[in-house]
Design a protein around this motif. Structure first.
Motif: not given
Lengths: 232, 232
Positions: A77, A143, A146-147, B85, B88, B92, B95, B140-147
């Motif tokens: 990821d 926005y 956070p990421s 965001v 993207s 994902l 995918q 399921d991408n922990q880096y995009l989820m926060p934003s």
DNA sequence: AGAAAGTAGATTGTATACATATTGTAGATT
DNA sequence: AATCTACAATATGTATACAATCTACTTTCT
């Protein structure tokens, strides 16, 4: 003045997590930590909640608190997401930068250069993190931040070996990274979005190539007797 | 069993913030809230810390806690960042989607349709939020989820008026949005990334056009005597 | 009268004691 | 011997009392 200790705890945990002094998955004991920092468990738990919000740690109901773990999926990821976010942040920074922010950024970069000369891995990790965070602050987009923050945590942790220069080639890489920082600052200052994005992607590619080498290292040579064994 | 009350407080505050029942900038009083939910201030403050990490509220040292404010800049940032965001995340999701996740997503969409028929603004806001959050979970991408999470908070708040259908044209818009949801699910299920991205951008454009109308409404007609006055 | 300083009340922050949940271990049971 | 159960030990979660800080108002001084 226990606010001091609370802030120190917060900053220390962040630093120790970024530098891997606290390993991913490591358990954080409330009692011993509160004793160590001379604060009670109440404010300590608030610090935990805040760090959990930032993505540094995970609080599991009734089952303790651990440093955010890293696994194969998080690497995947990470490599997938970082270019998108970093490039977007650099573009916004180039659009928005104000002169005193550029001044601060150059200040951070000076510290980064110093760390490169002294060879302190901990300082390099710390100031590289600060450098990219400073660009995020210039981009000033609540926005994306956070990421970016979440990415920078694992960037520091995954990239740890990047800064541990053991030979001339690796020292050269650090030098290249530092040069890219300087050029990135120039592009941001000039408001040149496209160059800023291109430099960011270059900078990223440099880190990635190196990091991937450590994430997926060349396999050890296989002794002849085990040549048929399966290797994962 | 006060864990129940703690969870209820957490969920209630989230909902009330998303539906604007609690306005941006509104003050949150620890004493009265803890009394209302029958828990002490200690766990209440932990809920606050967590909500602050999620971006719902802001805790200011020694100066109380408020619902995250919104201003002109946050609108600007929002419109700028959301397409990147959301697109993207949809890509994902296309995918990665697994069949039982698609099933859950259709379940959420069914609730959304029900809310559209009943005309409950609160339910529409809630289920639309859940729909896009569910796609985020599929991605399921922990880096995009926060934003994404941060964006969805303000999407719900800014888009409030979108769902308040007062005439046939607005009801038609809601119908269109619901159809786009269905088509997006199909594209994600089929693993068709490009269509998923295109639909997401369409869906976004629909919301945006409407929302902008409320953010920057047509100016009132100017009475002839004031024709020369400056309007901002 | 206006500004500065002091003070009372309210609110936020922390320590401690207690309640509840989990984990590991010893003994009982099959 | 293996598994289950009961219980002790440990760790997490909550309530309450108290301390520190802020806010608004009154008083004092120029």
């Amino acid at each position: 003045m226990n606010k001091r200790n609370k802030d120190r705890l917060y900053a220390d945990l962040k630093r120790e997590i970024l530098t891997l002094e606290l390993e991913p998955g490591a358990n954080l004991d409330e009692t011993s930590l509160s004793a160590k920092y001379g604060i009670s468990r109440t404010p300590l738990r608030e610090v935990f909640r805040q760090l959990a919000g930032d993505g540094y740690i995970e609080i599991r109901d009734n089952r303790g608190t651990i440093v955010s773990p890293m696994n194969h999926k998080s690497m995947r990821d990470f490599f997938m997401t970082a270019p998108l976010v970093y490039a977007s942040v650099s573009r916004l920074a180039a659009q928005n930068a104000r002169s005193e922010q550029i001044r601060d950024l150059r200040e951070v970069q000076a510290n980064f250069r110093r760390a490169a000369r002294s060879g302190s891995v901990e300082d390099l990790v710390f100031w590289n993190d600060r450098f990219h965070l400073a660009i995020g602050e210039i981009a000033d987009n609540q926005y994306l931040m956070p990421s970016l923050r979440r990415l920078l945590i694992d960037h520091a942790r995954i990239g740890q070996t990047f800064w541990r220069a053991r030979n001339a080639e690796m020292r050269q890489r650090i030098e290249t990274a530092a040069d890219q920082h300087d050029r990135l600052i120039d592009a941001i200052e000039a408001g040149d979005e496209e160059t800023a994005v291109a430099l960011t992607l270059d900078h990223w590619a440099l880190s990635r190539d190196h990091m991937e080498m450590f994430v997926r290292p060349d396999p050890l040579p296989i002794p002849s007797g085990f040549a048929a064994a399966e290797v994962e």
